[in-house]
Enzyme design. Structure first.
Site, PDB file in Angstrom:
ATOM      1  N   PRO A  28       0.842  -1.203   0.000  1.00 54.89           N
ATOM      2  CA  PRO A  28       0.000   0.000   0.000  1.00 54.89           C
ATOM      3  C   PRO A  28       0.869   1.242   0.000  1.00 54.89           C
ATOM      4  O   PRO A  28       1.786   1.359   0.811  1.00 54.89           O
ATOM      5  CB  PRO A  28      -0.782  -0.120   1.324  1.00 54.89           C
ATOM      6  CG  PRO A  28      -0.596  -1.533   1.770  1.00 54.89           C
ATOM      7  CD  PRO A  28       0.710  -1.989   1.232  1.00 54.89           C
ATOM      8  N   ALA A  30       0.414   5.534  -0.245  1.00 58.00           N
ATOM      9  CA  ALA A  30      -0.534   6.646  -0.270  1.00 58.00           C
ATOM     10  C   ALA A  30      -0.444   7.417  -1.577  1.00 58.00           C
ATOM     11  O   ALA A  30       0.645   7.815  -2.005  1.00 58.00           O
ATOM     12  CB  ALA A  30      -0.280   7.582   0.912  1.00 58.00           C
ATOM     13  N   CYS A 115       3.756   3.039   8.792  1.00 56.96           N
ATOM     14  CA  CYS A 115       3.941   4.363   8.212  1.00 56.96           C
ATOM     15  C   CYS A 115       4.824   5.230   9.119  1.00 56.96           C
ATOM     16  O   CYS A 115       4.531   5.382  10.307  1.00 56.96           O
ATOM     17  CB  CYS A 115       2.590   5.035   8.004  1.00 56.96           C
ATOM     18  SG  CYS A 115       2.714   6.645   7.192  1.00 56.96           S
ATOM     19  N   LYS A 155       1.101  -4.914   8.655  1.00 60.20           N
ATOM     20  CA  LYS A 155       2.400  -4.519   8.109  1.00 60.20           C
ATOM     21  C   LYS A 155       3.071  -3.595   9.120  1.00 60.20           C
ATOM     22  O   LYS A 155       2.427  -2.685   9.645  1.00 60.20           O
ATOM     23  CB  LYS A 155       2.228  -3.805   6.769  1.00 60.20           C
ATOM     24  CG  LYS A 155       3.534  -3.484   6.040  1.00 60.20           C
ATOM     25  CD  LYS A 155       3.254  -2.986   4.622  1.00 60.20           C
ATOM     26  CE  LYS A 155       4.552  -2.800   3.841  1.00 60.20           C
ATOM     27  NZ  LYS A 155       5.301  -1.607   4.277  1.00 60.20           N
ATOM     28  N   HIS A 185       8.750  -4.502   7.099  1.00 63.41           N
ATOM     29  CA  HIS A 185       9.703  -3.655   6.381  1.00 63.41           C
ATOM     30  C   HIS A 185      10.960  -3.607   7.238  1.00 63.41           C
ATOM     31  O   HIS A 185      10.905  -3.189   8.400  1.00 63.41           O
ATOM     32  CB  HIS A 185       9.107  -2.255   6.194  1.00 63.41           C
ATOM     33  CG  HIS A 185       9.976  -1.344   5.386  1.00 63.41           C
ATOM     34  ND1 HIS A 185       9.484  -0.241   4.724  1.00 63.41           N
ATOM     35  CD2 HIS A 185      11.307  -1.355   5.119  1.00 63.41           C
ATOM     36  CE1 HIS A 185      10.464   0.379   4.094  1.00 63.41           C
ATOM     37  NE2 HIS A 185      11.584  -0.281   4.323  1.00 63.41           N
ATOM     38  N   ASN A 217       9.724  -7.038   3.207  1.00 62.76           N
ATOM     39  CA  ASN A 217       9.569  -5.791   2.468  1.00 62.76           C
ATOM     40  C   ASN A 217      10.825  -4.949   2.667  1.00 62.76           C
ATOM     41  O   ASN A 217      11.361  -4.883   3.761  1.00 62.76           O
ATOM     42  CB  ASN A 217       8.324  -5.057   2.980  1.00 62.76           C
ATOM     43  CG  ASN A 217       8.109  -3.696   2.343  1.00 62.76           C
ATOM     44  OD1 ASN A 217       7.832  -2.721   3.030  1.00 62.76           O
ATOM     45  ND2 ASN A 217       8.215  -3.611   1.031  1.00 62.76           N
ATOM     46  N   GLY A 218      11.258  -4.311   1.584  1.00 65.02           N
ATOM     47  CA  GLY A 218      12.398  -3.412   1.678  1.00 65.02           C
ATOM     48  C   GLY A 218      13.498  -3.760   0.690  1.00 65.02           C
ATOM     49  O   GLY A 218      14.043  -4.866   0.710  1.00 65.02           O
ATOM     50  N   GLY A 241       7.112  -2.297  -2.928  1.00 65.16           N
ATOM     51  CA  GLY A 241       6.608  -0.931  -2.906  1.00 65.16           C
ATOM     52  C   GLY A 241       7.290  -0.064  -3.935  1.00 65.16           C
ATOM     53  O   GLY A 241       6.953  -0.061  -5.111  1.00 65.16           O
ATOM     54  N   ARG A 242       8.331   0.674  -3.516  1.00 64.69           N
ATOM     55  CA  ARG A 242       8.945   1.683  -4.379  1.00 64.69           C
ATOM     56  C   ARG A 242       9.517   1.105  -5.668  1.00 64.69           C
ATOM     57  O   ARG A 242       9.624   1.801  -6.672  1.00 64.69           O
ATOM     58  CB  ARG A 242      10.037   2.422  -3.601  1.00 64.69           C
ATOM     59  CG  ARG A 242       9.502   3.301  -2.470  1.00 64.69           C
ATOM     60  CD  ARG A 242      10.645   3.885  -1.651  1.00 64.69           C
ATOM     61  NE  ARG A 242      11.394   2.844  -0.976  1.00 64.69           N
ATOM     62  CZ  ARG A 242      12.685   2.917  -0.663  1.00 64.69           C
ATOM     63  NH1 ARG A 242      13.385   3.994  -1.016  1.00 64.69           N
ATOM     64  NH2 ARG A 242      13.289   1.939  -0.038  1.00 64.69           N
TER      65      ARG A 242
END
Length: 385
Positions: A28, A30, A115, A155, A185, A217-218, A241-242
């Site tokens: 996810p 934003a 977050c 997460k 993460h 994640n990461g 993600g990124r």
């Protein structure tokens, strides 16, 4: 680039009743992982994987905020439908989860405890919250209890900073409260997106909570990175993600790699990238009900899509301020569209800087169990942050 090799195990990831094979999840993000972007990623993956909505604030959902109700709209082809919730107040989180279950708004609920942005942590939310063990337990209990048959996952990050690591305690609490899976993460909140993700922490969490799936994640910038993470950590799947910013076809690479088809990795020309850019902007306009709004919303993606290509700075600026599909297409057509996929474009993208100061509520670190002073006023009233 070396040839990716399969991890030692490629068993199907299960999120409650949902089989996720290959075990790949869209993180996810934003303002990014709305329905149009999820559509693109899902199309490239051939419908395989799990694609999670951007963060939805529980208070805004319960109050049926117009923006929030738009954000939870899923395309008819999306199955399972996954919503990520952010909340600090157990009662409000419980109401939001029951609303989702009773009104059939989603098939899977993910809870955000990762977050690191100040507007979230200063209220005790996101990556700040797991420090308060009792509050975390109360939120998870309300969520799992209200979800009925829907699986609830979470997460999180390693902790607030290196002196306040929480991920092992949080993982054990999650197991005890019936959470279906955990994504970690491998950074602290203080790191934001800087430095290198700690994959060893993912391995430690997997050893600590063998009862449920752990996703890593990461720093997954390529399909090879994903396979390497699974091999090195023993995690049950990856959250990307990124790495997919301006590159939704990364999900085609991930599916191919996990299925052993290493020759099928996508390396689009600039012409093919331009076609995806126009389709992305078109989908945003259709989703928002206004072409101009869609193109304006797309502007943030331009630099990511063009990363590594020979495009002058003036043209980059011009493309980043377009206001219509015609203007966007015309600008792209002026480029040398026969350029091949550039070397190095598979590397890091998106935010990379660190931030060593985590903004927390006054006295937050005094007691890891006392959660006095955290209530409904800590809930943000809008989503997508």
């Amino acid at each position: 680039m070396s040839t990716p090799t399969l991890p030692t195990t490629t068993s199907t990831l299960r999120v409650g009743p949902h089989a996720v094979q290959p075990p790949v999840v869209l993180a996810p993000m934003a303002g990014i992982t709305n329905a149009p972007f999820r559509t693109l990623c899902r199309e490239f993956s051939g419908g395989k994987g799990l694609f999670v909505s951007e963060m939805i604030t529980t208070r805004a959902l319960v109050e049926r905020n117009d923006k929030t109700m738009q954000l939870i709209k899923f395309d008819a082809s999306e199955r399972p439908r996954s919503i990520q919730l952010y909340g600090v107040d157990p009662v409000t989180v419980g109401k939001a989860v029951r609303m989702i279950a009773e009104e059939d708004l989603a098939d899977h609920i993910d809870l955000n405890f990762g977050c690191p942005v100040p507007k979230v942590t200063r209220k005790g939310g996101g990556s700040a919250l797991p420090y308060k063990r009792n509050l975390l337990r109360a939120i998870l209990r309300e969520a799992v209890g209200g979800a009925g048959d829907l699986p609830v996952t979470m997460k999180m990050r390693k902790g607030i900073d290196d002196d306040h690591l929480t991920y092992l305690d949080a993982g054990r609490i999650a197991v005890e409260e019936g959470v279906t899976a955990i994504a970690l993460h491998g950074r602290t909140a203080a790191q934001h997106y800087g430095g290198t993700a700690d994959w060893e922490a993912i391995a430690r969490l997997k050893e600590h909570v063998p009862e449920i799936p752990v996703l890593g994640n990461g720093d997954i910038w390529s399909a090879e990175d994903a396979l390497r993470m699974v091999r090195e950590t023993g995690c049950d799947g990856v959250v990307v993600g990124r790495g997919c910013l301006g590159r939704p076809w990364l999900f085609a690479d991930l599916v191919a790699a996990f299925e052993g088809r290493t020759e099928d990795l996508v390396r689009p020309t600039l012409r093919e990238v331009a076609d995806v850019m126009v389709r992305h902007a078109t989908l945003l306009g259709e989703w928002l009900g206004d072409e101009q709004r869609g193109v304006v919303d797309f502007r943030k993606h331009v630099a990511w899509y063009l990363k590594g290509f020979a495009v002058g700075s003036e043209m980059r600026k011009r493309l980043a301020v377009t206001s219509s599909l015609e203007e966007l297409r015309a600008g792209l057509d002026e480029l040398d569209l026969d350029q091949p996929w550039p070397a190095g474009a598979d590397g890091p993208r998106g935010r990379t800087s660190g931030n060593n100061r985590v903004v927390l509520p006054d006295g937050w670190l005094k007691d890891p169990y006392d959660c006095a002073g955290v209530g409904e006023d800590a809930e943000l009233d809008t989503s997508g942050g």
